[in-house]
Design an enzyme around this catalytic site. Structure first.
Site, PDB file in Angstrom:
ATOM      1  N   ASP A 147     -15.085  20.010 -87.576  1.00 36.82           N
ATOM      2  CA  ASP A 147     -14.916  18.589 -87.271  1.00 36.82           C
ATOM      3  C   ASP A 147     -15.796  17.748 -88.190  1.00 36.82           C
ATOM      4  OD1 ASP A 147     -13.823  16.415 -85.973  1.00 36.82           O
ATOM      5  OD2 ASP A 147     -15.221  16.461 -84.297  1.00 36.82           O
ATOM      6  N   MET A 162     -16.705  14.713 -77.350  1.00 42.39           N
ATOM      7  CA  MET A 162     -17.365  15.897 -76.804  1.00 42.39           C
ATOM      8  C   MET A 162     -18.397  15.552 -75.748  1.00 42.39           C
ATOM      9  SD  MET A 162     -16.416  18.892 -77.889  1.00 42.39           S
ATOM     10  CE  MET A 162     -17.897  19.905 -77.738  1.00 42.39           C
TER      11      MET A 162
END
Length: 614
Positions: free
Chosen positions: A137, A26
């Protein structure tokens, strides 16, 4: 933890950066220090996500919800900016290794430590689910082992990346194969039960050193998640009774977090809940932090950090940071086609127009006695002209640990902003209240989709009253056409980078049909076959990697098929320089070198249209 290399920006918004903590799918994570001395982990989103408006919208929504999460076993989100050139968030820094690092270094955790870990994880998930989030996640690298217990990080943020970007494609799923639920692997709608499945996989990994569905390849692992029974070999019977129902293929068959906590019962807290090797890792990181904090602070621009020039990978819809500089686009004899709005020294008739707001120093809009109902304003914080923002402390702040504070911002994006619709006079507004803070954003009829925001932090009972009083004072001050920045005519502050007069020369320079799209007060995106993003800012020194060109400086950053140019003008007032950024990103198959050529032609057009007076 790694030291920042020479030339690395040392300032990020209101945070001083002191070290690099790592990088994941990310984005990059940096260790920072707030102005109040609080350690934070600043996550700068990967540039490839930044060009996707859908990602920005999801990121903003998820971050706003994440800031509602509290609890002993989460790392609270303290700050965020989803509209920055590279979106970012800052959360409380937690000293300690990730669960993955701990197991890799020390092996499987003992039963007592796993029980402590499981209780903390279930408590964190209960808090995350309370505000309507799903982690999505939950994996070993998103669980940190601090000296006083585990911490779950990055909750809800993965949701923002589930879209169509350069990294993820339409319908793709963000997650870790060995720890995602069967429904997530199949791309089905998720419920909190998905996190419970990940919880079961995490507990198994912590206790055995191996994920329960691990395969020889990612496809095999995903197949195991969806179709195979978990490998619970060597798992303690007590843990097996906990984990097995959590790993049920049917989400409805899994327990919820309350049932998990009931099963786990109370925790026997000790001074050293983790194995000695893990505590050694914690102490080592704490020592590294102390060393990093003790290093001398490099001399960097205080108000215009260089990271505001986006890296080239910041793809085609990045909004280049623009800010406290004033621009006048005017006719020049050497370029008669590059004309723009003239006579900008006269205050425009609409005090809420973009032209008027560009001239205003937000730090002059409130004075010591501006808020008689709320209290005397004692201190002004460092201005943040990147976002046309300034903050003020009340004189009682020292008595309540600095929590009495009001800030104002002259340009905020309103679509998707959560809160209660309300009115301020005849203007539409949105009010949002948290535990001890309140923000009030007033829609600006002169700038569609943008508004003016005031936020206040004191107590739940008083913060909204402060925000409302400050907003009324702010609007009244703006309607009185307040004095502009000093030497405004000698800077680039007033320029409209979407000025219609720029269209023809830009189209001639690029051989493209272009349309403009403004972003706030200081940015514009000219869109054609390629995207040309223009932004302006104010700096204290040129970029240290810049090339001197006459009395100005030029920085060129090329990567892949994108290019960023930064042109830093000579000083027009003591201690300050003006900078114009041009980002060229392709929507075709143009090379980066070709885009740098296009960006330079665009830069020439705009520079030739800028003539600071005096």
């Amino acid at each position: 933890m790694q030291p920042l290399p020479p030339g690395e920006p040392r300032q990020f918004g209101r945070y001083r950066l002191i070290a690099s903590l790592g990088e994941g799918g990310m984005g990059r994570v940096l260790l920072g220090v707030s102005r109040e001395g609080r350690l934070v982990a600043v996550k700068q989103v990967h540039p490839a996500f930044a060009h996707d408006p859908g990602f920005r919208s999801r990121f903003k929504r998820e971050v706003e919800t994440s800031r509602m999460v509290s609890g002993a076993y989460t790392a609270a989100v303290m700050d965020a900016d989803p509209v920055a050139p590279l979106p970012w968030l800052a959360s409380v820094f937690v000293a300690g290794p990730s669960l993955k690092e701990a197991v890799d270094a020390a092996g499987p955790l003992p039963l007592s430590a796993v029980h402590y870990l499981a209780t903390g994880l279930a408590s964190a998930l209960a808090e995350i689910h309370r505000v309507g989030l799903i982690h999505r996640d939950l994996k070993p690298s998103n669980v940190l082992l601090a000296a006083d217990g585990p911490r779950v990080i990055d909750f809800g943020i993965a949701r923002a990346a589930e879209g169509d970007t350069d990294i993820t494609h339409t319908g793709s799923i963000i997650g870790s194969p060995g720890f995602m639920s069967p429904e997530q692997a199949n791309g089905l709608p998720l419920t909190p039960a998905s996190d419970v499945f990940s919880f079961g996989a995490l507990v198994t990994m912590a206790a055995t050193g191996r994920a329960p569905f691990a395969g020889a390849s990612t496809p095999q692992t995903l197949y195991n998640v969806v179709h195979s029974a978990p490998d619970l070999t060597n798992l303690h019977p007590d843990l097996r009774r906990l984990v097995e129902p959590c790993l049920a293929k049917d989400p409805k068959a899994r327990p919820n977090t309350a049932q998990i906590l009931d099963f786990l019962g109370s925790v026997q807290l000790t001074a050293t809940p983790w194995p000695p090797a893990v505590h050694t890792m914690i102490e080592r990181q704490q020592a590294e932090v102390r060393t990093a904090l003790a290093l001398p602070v490099p001399k960097e621009p205080r108000k215009r950090p260089k990271w505001l020039i986006p890296t080239v990978a910041a793809a085609t819809a990045v909004v280049l940071a623009a800010v406290a500089t004033t621009v006048v686009l005017t006719k020049r004899e050497d370029n008669p086609t590059a004309t723009a709005a003239s006579n900008t020294s006269v205050p425009p008739p609409d005090p809420l127009s973009a032209a008027a707001l560009r001239r205003v120093d937000p730090c002059t809009l409130l004075g010591p006695n501006s808020l008689p109902k709320s209290g005397k304003l004692l201190t002004t914080t460092d201005p943040d002209p990147q976002y046309d923002r300034c903050g003020f402390y009340f004189d009682r702040s020292a008595e309540i640990s600095g929590s009495s504070f009001v800030s104002l911002q002259l340009s905020v994006l309103l679509p998707g902003k959560k809160g209660q619709p309300t009115k301020v006079g005849a203007l539409d507004a949105i009010q949002s209240q948290e535990s001890n803070s309140c923000s009030l954003a007033v829609s600006n009829p002169a700038i569609p989709d943008y508004g003016i925001e005031v936020s206040a932090t004191r107590t739940a009972q008083t913060s909204c009253g402060i925000a409302q009083e400050a907003m009324n004072v702010l609007l009244a001050k703006l309607r009185d056409n307040p004095a502009p920045y000093p030497n405004v005519a000698k800077t680039l502050r007033e320029a409209d980078l979407c000025a219609p007069a720029l269209k023809k020369p830009l189209q001639d320079a690029t051989s493209e049909t272009l349309r403009s799209e403004g972003h706030g007060l200081h940015e514009c995106n000219w869109q054609g076959r390629n995207n040309y993003l223009l932004g302006k800012m104010h700096v204290t020194v040129p970029d240290e990697n810049a090339t001197k060109v006459g009395d100005s400086y030029l920085t060129v950053k090329q990567e892949g098929d994108s290019c960023v140019l930064a042109w830093t003008f000579p000083q027009h007032e003591p201690g300050w320089w003006d900078r114009l950024n041009v980002f060229a990103g392709t929507t075709t198959t143009s090379s980066g070198a070709k885009n740098c050529d296009s960006a330079r032609r665009v830069l020439d057009v705009v520079v030739n249209a800028i003539k600071p007076r005096g």
